[in-house]
Design a protein around this motif. Structure first.
Motif, PDB file in Angstrom:
ATOM      1  N   ALA A  40       0.850  -1.188   0.000  1.00  0.00           N
ATOM      2  CA  ALA A  40       0.000   0.000   0.000  1.00  0.00           C
ATOM      3  C   ALA A  40       0.883   1.234   0.000  1.00  0.00           C
ATOM      4  CB  ALA A  40      -0.912   0.001   1.221  1.00  0.00           C
ATOM      5  N   LYS A  41       0.311   2.333  -0.405  1.00  0.00           N
ATOM      6  CA  LYS A  41       1.044   3.599  -0.409  1.00  0.00           C
ATOM      7  C   LYS A  41       1.004   4.185   1.001  1.00  0.00           C
ATOM      8  CE  LYS A  41       0.908   8.148  -2.649  1.00  0.00           C
ATOM      9  NZ  LYS A  41       1.092   8.968  -1.454  1.00  0.00           N
ATOM     10  N   SER A  52      -4.878   6.648   0.032  1.00  0.00           N
ATOM     11  CA  SER A  52      -3.833   5.669  -0.210  1.00  0.00           C
ATOM     12  C   SER A  52      -4.384   4.673  -1.228  1.00  0.00           C
ATOM     13  CB  SER A  52      -3.447   4.966   1.091  1.00  0.00           C
ATOM     14  OG  SER A  52      -2.493   3.957   0.843  1.00  0.00           O
ATOM     15  N   ALA A  53      -3.598   3.695  -1.568  1.00  0.00           N
ATOM     16  CA  ALA A  53      -4.068   2.680  -2.502  1.00  0.00           C
ATOM     17  C   ALA A  53      -3.304   1.393  -2.262  1.00  0.00           C
ATOM     18  CB  ALA A  53      -3.890   3.153  -3.947  1.00  0.00           C
ATOM     19  N   LEU A 126      -0.916   5.753   7.847  1.00  0.00           N
ATOM     20  CA  LEU A 126      -0.315   4.549   7.278  1.00  0.00           C
ATOM     21  C   LEU A 126       1.147   4.843   6.979  1.00  0.00           C
ATOM     22  CD1 LEU A 126      -3.148   3.470   4.792  1.00  0.00           C
ATOM     23  CD2 LEU A 126      -2.772   2.662   7.126  1.00  0.00           C
ATOM     24  N   PRO A 127       1.979   4.860   8.024  1.00  0.00           N
ATOM     25  CA  PRO A 127       3.404   5.105   7.799  1.00  0.00           C
ATOM     26  C   PRO A 127       4.020   3.876   7.131  1.00  0.00           C
ATOM     27  CG  PRO A 127       3.023   4.494  10.075  1.00  0.00           C
ATOM     28  CD  PRO A 127       1.670   4.597   9.437  1.00  0.00           C
ATOM     29  N   PRO A 128       5.217   4.046   6.553  1.00  0.00           N
ATOM     30  CA  PRO A 128       5.892   2.893   5.947  1.00  0.00           C
ATOM     31  C   PRO A 128       6.000   1.770   6.980  1.00  0.00           C
ATOM     32  CG  PRO A 128       7.028   4.899   5.353  1.00  0.00           C
ATOM     33  CD  PRO A 128       5.981   5.275   6.372  1.00  0.00           C
ATOM     34  N   ALA A 150       2.366  -0.974   4.121  1.00  0.00           N
ATOM     35  CA  ALA A 150       2.531   0.330   3.489  1.00  0.00           C
ATOM     36  C   ALA A 150       4.005   0.601   3.200  1.00  0.00           C
ATOM     37  CB  ALA A 150       1.964   1.425   4.388  1.00  0.00           C
ATOM     38  N   ARG A 151       4.260   1.265   2.092  1.00  0.00           N
ATOM     39  CA  ARG A 151       5.635   1.662   1.780  1.00  0.00           C
ATOM     40  C   ARG A 151       5.630   3.028   1.093  1.00  0.00           C
ATOM     41  NH1 ARG A 151       6.961  -2.353  -3.345  1.00  0.00           N
ATOM     42  NH2 ARG A 151       6.633  -4.013  -1.837  1.00  0.00           N
TER      43      ARG A 151
END
Ligand SMILES: [Cu+2]
Length: 170
Positions: A40-41, A52-53, A126-128, A150-151
């Motif tokens: 995820a972004k 996000s996606a 949504l942090p990395p 997430a990244r």
């Protein structure tokens, strides 16, 4: 007399062997699609925009076509199946009509600038490294759980079609 007895045995055996042959395969054969190499972004709840996606490869190992018709996630108020397309010389994303269709035995790539599972109105940061769970609903009603991380994605900032963009909020 012997022939009759054998025939009777054969029938009895037949009735009892309706189970699948034993195998060393994992207990879960591929019954439906799955998301491979998903991610995820990374984004912030109060980001601009708070979106996000989810990306990855939808793989369909079955012998029938599978269509994802909707998705949901506790990470976002709204989840939509999006495509990205050129509109008036600008890359814009919009809901993908008919959902994501994955032909039998094939796969469908979800990636920035193309198909993706859009998370709109994030319910949390949504942090990395953050875990993002979602559930895909298929045309036949089946639900497929999706777990991604997430990244940081520097080049995944697209303009959402309903928003003309370009204006600065004061
Ligand atoms: Cu989108």
């Amino acid at each position: 007399v012997l022939a009759t007895a054998t025939l009777g045995l054969a029938f009895a055996g037949c009735a009892e062997t309706q189970t699948f042959p034993a195998s060393d395969e994992p207990a879960e054969p591929a019954k439906t699609i799955r998301l491979e190499d998903g991610y995820a972004k990374a984004a912030e709840k109060d980001g601009q925009p708070a979106m996000s996606a989810i990306f990855g490869m939808l793989r369909n190992p079955t012998s029938v076509d599978v269509t994802v018709v909707s998705a949901m996630s506790d990470a976002a108020a709204t989840v939509e199946l999006h495509e990205t397309a050129m509109e008036n010389g600008e890359m814009k994303m919009r809901p993908k009509e008919g959902g994501f269709r994955v032909p039998a035995g094939q796969s469908l790539t979800l990636e920035p600038g193309a198909l993706h599972i859009m998370l709109i109105g994030l319910t949390r940061d949504l942090p990395p490294g953050a875990a993002v769970d979602a559930t895909l609903t298929l045309a036949d009603g089946q639900q497929v759980p999706v777990h991604v991380t997430a990244r940081d994605l520097a080049n995944a900032n697209e303009t959402y079609a309903p928003d003309a963009g370009g204006s600065s909020n004061g």
